[in-house]
Design a protein around this motif. Structure first.
Motif, PDB file in Angstrom:
ATOM      1  N   ILE A 109       0.851  -1.192   0.000  1.00 24.31           N
ATOM      2  CA  ILE A 109       0.000   0.000   0.000  1.00 24.31           C
ATOM      3  C   ILE A 109       0.884   1.238   0.000  1.00 24.31           C
ATOM      4  O   ILE A 109       2.081   1.170   0.250  1.00 24.31           O
ATOM      5  CB  ILE A 109      -0.936   0.053   1.233  1.00 24.31           C
ATOM      6  N   ASN A 110       0.277   2.364  -0.288  1.00 21.43           N
ATOM      7  CA  ASN A 110       0.836   3.667   0.032  1.00 21.43           C
ATOM      8  C   ASN A 110      -0.088   4.267   1.080  1.00 21.43           C
ATOM      9  O   ASN A 110      -1.243   4.602   0.750  1.00 21.43           O
ATOM     10  CB  ASN A 110       0.894   4.578  -1.195  1.00 21.43           C
ATOM     11  N   VAL A 138       6.788   3.515  -3.403  1.00 22.52           N
ATOM     12  CA  VAL A 138       6.845   4.866  -3.976  1.00 22.52           C
ATOM     13  C   VAL A 138       7.267   4.747  -5.429  1.00 22.52           C
ATOM     14  O   VAL A 138       8.226   4.047  -5.752  1.00 22.52           O
ATOM     15  CB  VAL A 138       7.833   5.753  -3.198  1.00 22.52           C
ATOM     16  N   ASN A 139       6.556   5.440  -6.310  1.00 27.25           N
ATOM     17  CA  ASN A 139       6.808   5.346  -7.736  1.00 27.25           C
ATOM     18  C   ASN A 139       6.884   6.751  -8.336  1.00 27.25           C
ATOM     19  O   ASN A 139       6.035   7.599  -8.035  1.00 27.25           O
ATOM     20  CB  ASN A 139       5.692   4.540  -8.409  1.00 27.25           C
ATOM     21  N   ALA A 140       7.878   6.978  -9.174  1.00 28.03           N
ATOM     22  CA  ALA A 140       8.054   8.302  -9.779  1.00 28.03           C
ATOM     23  C   ALA A 140       6.840   8.735 -10.590  1.00 28.03           C
ATOM     24  O   ALA A 140       6.582   9.936 -10.756  1.00 28.03           O
ATOM     25  CB  ALA A 140       9.296   8.322 -10.653  1.00 28.03           C
ATOM     26  N   SER A 162       8.672  11.634  -0.446  1.00 24.41           N
ATOM     27  CA  SER A 162       7.407  10.911  -0.469  1.00 24.41           C
ATOM     28  C   SER A 162       7.485   9.686   0.434  1.00 24.41           C
ATOM     29  O   SER A 162       6.573   9.406   1.222  1.00 24.41           O
ATOM     30  CB  SER A 162       7.080  10.485  -1.904  1.00 24.41           C
ATOM     31  N   ALA A 163       8.591   8.953   0.337  1.00 21.85           N
ATOM     32  CA  ALA A 163       8.754   7.758   1.166  1.00 21.85           C
ATOM     33  C   ALA A 163       8.726   8.105   2.646  1.00 21.85           C
ATOM     34  O   ALA A 163       8.060   7.429   3.450  1.00 21.85           O
ATOM     35  CB  ALA A 163      10.068   7.060   0.821  1.00 21.85           C
ATOM     36  N   MET A 164       9.410   9.163   3.039  1.00 23.12           N
ATOM     37  CA  MET A 164       9.480   9.530   4.453  1.00 23.12           C
ATOM     38  C   MET A 164       8.113   9.946   4.986  1.00 23.12           C
ATOM     39  O   MET A 164       7.807   9.729   6.163  1.00 23.12           O
ATOM     40  CB  MET A 164      10.500  10.645   4.666  1.00 23.12           C
ATOM     41  N   ARG A 165       7.272  10.522   4.139  1.00 26.62           N
ATOM     42  CA  ARG A 165       5.904  10.845   4.569  1.00 26.62           C
ATOM     43  C   ARG A 165       5.147   9.581   4.950  1.00 26.62           C
ATOM     44  O   ARG A 165       4.482   9.523   5.988  1.00 26.62           O
ATOM     45  CB  ARG A 165       5.145  11.562   3.444  1.00 26.62           C
ATOM     46  N   HIS A 166       5.247   8.575   4.091  1.00 27.25           N
ATOM     47  CA  HIS A 166       4.540   7.328   4.358  1.00 27.25           C
ATOM     48  C   HIS A 166       5.128   6.631   5.581  1.00 27.25           C
ATOM     49  O   HIS A 166       4.394   6.073   6.413  1.00 27.25           O
ATOM     50  CB  HIS A 166       4.627   6.397   3.141  1.00 27.25           C
ATOM     51  N   LEU A 170       3.471   5.317   9.487  1.00 25.49           N
ATOM     52  CA  LEU A 170       3.644   4.034  10.163  1.00 25.49           C
ATOM     53  C   LEU A 170       4.389   4.196  11.480  1.00 25.49           C
ATOM     54  O   LEU A 170       4.107   3.475  12.451  1.00 25.49           O
ATOM     55  CB  LEU A 170       4.381   3.050   9.249  1.00 25.49           C
ATOM     56  N   ASP A 171       5.334   5.135  11.537  1.00 26.05           N
ATOM     57  CA  ASP A 171       6.044   5.395  12.794  1.00 26.05           C
ATOM     58  C   ASP A 171       5.081   5.888  13.865  1.00 26.05           C
ATOM     59  O   ASP A 171       5.163   5.463  15.030  1.00 26.05           O
ATOM     60  CB  ASP A 171       7.157   6.420  12.578  1.00 26.05           C
ATOM     61  N   ARG A 172       4.171   6.787  13.500  1.00 26.77           N
ATOM     62  CA  ARG A 172       3.203   7.298  14.475  1.00 26.77           C
ATOM     63  C   ARG A 172       2.307   6.183  14.996  1.00 26.77           C
ATOM     64  O   ARG A 172       1.827   6.232  16.136  1.00 26.77           O
ATOM     65  CB  ARG A 172       2.325   8.395  13.851  1.00 26.77           C
TER      66      ARG A 172
END
Length: 372
Positions: A109-110, A138-140, A162-166, A170-172
């Protein structure tokens, strides 16, 4: 580098997760993955394709699940195959919840396109409850609109942001059991993005050059891009994205890992390109041998060299080697073993290869039993 010399690659340390019974990350071997291209609702066709991929050596198979009907079909597929399955899901969180009930081994998923955070939380809790990891992809080609505006075009920095946002989502939610991919069709962008993210997170990385192209062009692009990253020690799973039969993706993936001595399965052929010195038709012989021996899973090196210039030197360094001559000479474990004429050459070689593979398999089984 001879067959007994280990590769010099030092792999990046990552957190180990489990996709079904396949370990990913940590000290686990790099897993080979492909994706079905049948209609998921066509259960019979999808199962048949998955089983063909298994025969080719796949470790993990991803299946697109775009609708609830596809989710129900996925449940039937899950019961008919024993390879770990990843469900590819976008937008509708209810599909993720359903396949979690039906035995999926990983959710692709994203989190950002699932919708409100309460929906993402439901998906994460379902994954946690069922012991299912998540793959963030994550895909360009599908970056968030604000990142497209910020960067003007896809860039390595845009992929990583973008990756760090996702990941932050999950970290939260205190969910560390995920793997990540950052794919682009451009080799330079993909390699730069993976190199950047590799130092930021501990989770395993799934490698791929997305939409790489057809069988030949896609294989070349993927080999260069993935080869650079694997040489850096980056990557815990790989998928070679080809506009071709998914089974070809598996074969190419294995060949990449074998060439870097990161995995071993089946025959590693060393063959000359042939020239006027050849004493038998090298190209025809190799084409037939590769096709006939695809079912052999025992790891072994086989050299097929058309003349005596490089033939003896190569043949002495492998498990079985053929040197062209009058007659042709077969070496086994570096020693001359048998002379072959060109009559029935492929049949004779296949016989010798299968006999050597069987002996190697038995010897290795005995070693394992003794070690235990």
């Amino acid at each position: 580098m001879n067959k007994n010399q280990p590769n010099p690659i030092k792999r990046r340390l990552s957190r180990k997760i489990w996709v079904g019974n396949v370990p990913v990350g940590g000290d686990a071997p790099i897993a080979v993955q492909t994706m079905t291209n049948t209609e998921t609702t066509d259960v019979a066709a999808t199962v048949a394709q998955i089983k063909r991929a298994q025969d080719a050596g796949v470790d993990i198979v991803r299946v697109s699940v775009p609708t609830m009907d596809a989710a129900e079909a996925f449940g039937k597929i899950r019961k008919l195959v024993d390879v770990p399955l990843v469900a590819d899901i976008h937008f509708d969180y209810r599909i993720a919840l359903r396949v979690a009930e039906l035995g999926v081994d990983c959710l692709r998923i994203n989190p950002g396109n699932i919708g409100r955070e309460d929906r993402v939380r439901e998906v994460v809790e379902a994954a946690r409850h069922n012991g299912i990891p998540i793959r963030i992809g994550v895909n360009a080609g599908s970056l968030e609109k604000d990142l497209q505006k910020k960067y003007g075009e896809p860039t390595p920095d845009a992929l990583v942001e973008s990756a760090m946002r996702h990941i932050d989502i999950l970290d939260r939610l205190n969910f560390p059991d995920f793997k990540l991919s950052l794919k682009a069709s451009d080799i330079f962008m993909t390699v730069a993005a993976y190199r950047q993210i590799a130092g930021k997170i501990e989770q395993p990385l799934h490698l791929g050059i997305t939409e790489a192209g057809g069988l030949r062009g896609g294989t070349v692009k993927s080999s260069i891009g993935l080869g650079l990253l694997l040489w850096d020690g980056i990557g815990d799973t790989i998928r070679v994205s080809l506009a071709a039969d998914p089974i070809e993706e598996v074969k190419v993936g294995w060949d990449m890992l074998k060439s870097l001595k990161l995995r071993s399965r089946g025959i590693n052929f060393i063959a000359c390109p042939s020239c006027s010195r050849q004493n038998f038709d090298v190209i025809k012989t190799m084409n037939e041998l590769e096709m006939r021996t695809e079912d052999i899973r025992t790891s072994m090196d086989v050299a097929v060299i058309g003349c005596v210039v490089n033939g003896p030197g190569e043949a002495k360094e492998v498990d079985l080697g053929l040197t062209g001559g009058q007659p042709n000479l077969v070496y086994i474990d570096g020693k001359p073993a048998e002379k072959l004429t060109n009559d029935n050459l492929v049949d004779d070689l296949e016989r010798l290869i299968r006999a050597r593979a069987a002996k190697l398999a038995e010897e290795r089984k005995d070693i394992i039993a003794t070690d235990v």
